[in-house]
Design an enzyme around this catalytic site. Structure first.
Site, PDB file in Angstrom:
ATOM      1  N   LYS A 204       0.862  -1.189   0.000  1.00  0.00           N
ATOM      2  CA  LYS A 204       0.000   0.000   0.000  1.00  0.00           C
ATOM      3  C   LYS A 204       0.891   1.230   0.000  1.00  0.00           C
ATOM      4  O   LYS A 204       1.853   1.315   0.774  1.00  0.00           O
ATOM      5  CB  LYS A 204      -0.868  -0.037   1.252  1.00  0.00           C
TER       6      LYS A 204
HETATM    7  C1  R5P Z   1      -1.807   3.746   7.970  1.00  0.00           C
HETATM    8  O1  R5P Z   1      -1.224   4.514   8.642  1.00  0.00           O
HETATM    9  C2  R5P Z   1      -3.048   3.121   8.387  1.00  0.00           C
HETATM   10  O2  R5P Z   1      -3.275   1.887   7.801  1.00  0.00           O
HETATM   11  C3  R5P Z   1      -4.176   4.059   8.153  1.00  0.00           C
HETATM   12  O3  R5P Z   1      -5.148   3.841   9.082  1.00  0.00           O
HETATM   13  C4  R5P Z   1      -4.754   3.963   6.762  1.00  0.00           C
HETATM   14  O4  R5P Z   1      -3.762   3.903   5.806  1.00  0.00           O
HETATM   15  C5  R5P Z   1      -5.486   5.201   6.528  1.00  0.00           C
HETATM   16  O5  R5P Z   1      -6.247   5.236   5.406  1.00  0.00           O
HETATM   17  P1  R5P Z   1      -6.576   6.681   4.864  1.00  0.00           P
HETATM   18  O6  R5P Z   1      -5.277   7.386   4.678  1.00  0.00           O
HETATM   19  O7  R5P Z   1      -7.277   6.440   3.582  1.00  0.00           O
HETATM   20  O8  R5P Z   1      -7.456   7.346   5.870  1.00  0.00           O
END
Ligand code: R5P
Length: 292
Positions: A204
């Site tokens: 990711k």
């Molecule tokens: C990474 O730091 C964690 O998995 C986050 O909770 C996740 O990546 C956050 O998703 P978004 O940036 O779309 O809120």
């Protein structure tokens, strides 16, 4: 052999003119994985489109009750029918998510520091046995390339890869970019490639406006993009469209879905972009047509 048995044998059909097929697995770089791992990846990525809409709600593992996740039972359960996969902690999974959810579960498996401390100082925060008990498809770990605890976070990942490989559970490496680092394609190529080289099943990363296609091209395993900070809905949909068009295999989106004015409509609009190939503008038109 009795006559009846002999006659039945004659009636069997072995389709001698049809060679057994041996189809390649649909996901990039994943063909040589074992059956169990491929089966779990098929719970994350839709085999019909090769893509995924992962709903990330694991933010609480370091920042507590994040805006939009104050009550996961109230805020998130209505979104489940539209999520290919849930990325979350085992605490929220056990306490709130109904076990009737049958799509992929990606469990947050690293942690330690909170927003009150140096975030990159994470350790592995669960046993692989618990991931098996919870029927996880994958475990997720932050990797801080260039961060103060770079080596430690890379070792967290490689240990999870080893444990996951033992039982056919995938490892999602989450490339975490420290505030002091530049988020550009050059950094993303480095971070994603290091994770893949060291065994991550998929990675990711953040979308970058310039040359994102070089990031997906140089990473031999699937990439999903993080949503990042809340953007206006149309911009978030455009980011998803651009990422998919440049080789991403899906999104792992959190705040841009659950902090939207209408999260149920937003996750459906994201699905339209990721799975149905519609433009961001078409998906936004759908979004605005829905009543919150
Ligand atoms: C990474 O730091 C964690 O998995 C986050 O909770 C996740 O990546 C956050 O998703 P978004 O940036 O779309 O809120």
């Amino acid at each position: 052999m009795p006559e009846a048995d002999e006659a039945a044998k004659e009636q069997k059909n072995f389709y001698l003119d049809i060679p057994q097929t041996n189809e390649a697995f649909f996901l990039k770089g994943s063909n040589n994985l074992d059956w169990g791992m491929k089966n779990r990846l098929s719970q994350i990525f839709d085999p019909n489109t090769g893509k995924t809409v992962m709903l990330a709600i694991d933010h609480g593992y370091f920042q507590g009750p994040t805006t939009g996740l104050e009550r996961v039972d109230v805020n998130i359960l209505p979104l489940l029918p539209y999520a290919d996969t849930l990325m979350l902690t085992r605490g929220i999974l056990r306490s709130i998510i109904p076990p009737t959810f049958t799509r992929g579960i990606v469990l947050r498996a690293s942690g330690g520091p909170t927003i009150l401390k140096e975030l990159s100082n994470e350790q592995i925060a669960m046993d692989i046995e618990d991931a098996i008990r919870l029927n996880a498809a994958a475990v997720a770990v932050q990797v801080f390339v260039g961060g103060e605890y770079e080596t430690q976070s890379v070792h967290n990942m490689t240990r999870l890869v080893d444990m996951g490989s033992r039982y056919g559970i995938a490892t999602l490496a989450v490339t975490a970019v420290g505030r002091e680092l530049v988020r550009d394609a050059r950094y993303m190529r480095l971070a994603t490639r290091v994770c893949a080289e060291l065994g991550a099943t998929y990675v990711k990363t953040y979308y970058v406006d310039k040359d994102f296609d070089t990031v997906t091209a140089s990473c031999p395993v699937p990439i999903v993009i993080a949503g990042g900070k809340k953007l206006p809905e149309l911009e978030a949909l455009r980011m998803a469209r651009n990422a998919i068009d440049q080789g991403a295999c899906g999104v792992d989106m959190g705040r841009n879905i659950f902090q939207a004015d209408n999260p149920v409509a937003m996750i459906q609009a994201v699905r339209m972009v990721v799975h149905d190939g519609v433009t961001a503008e078409e998906a936004y038109k759908f979004y605005t047509s829905q009543q919150p």
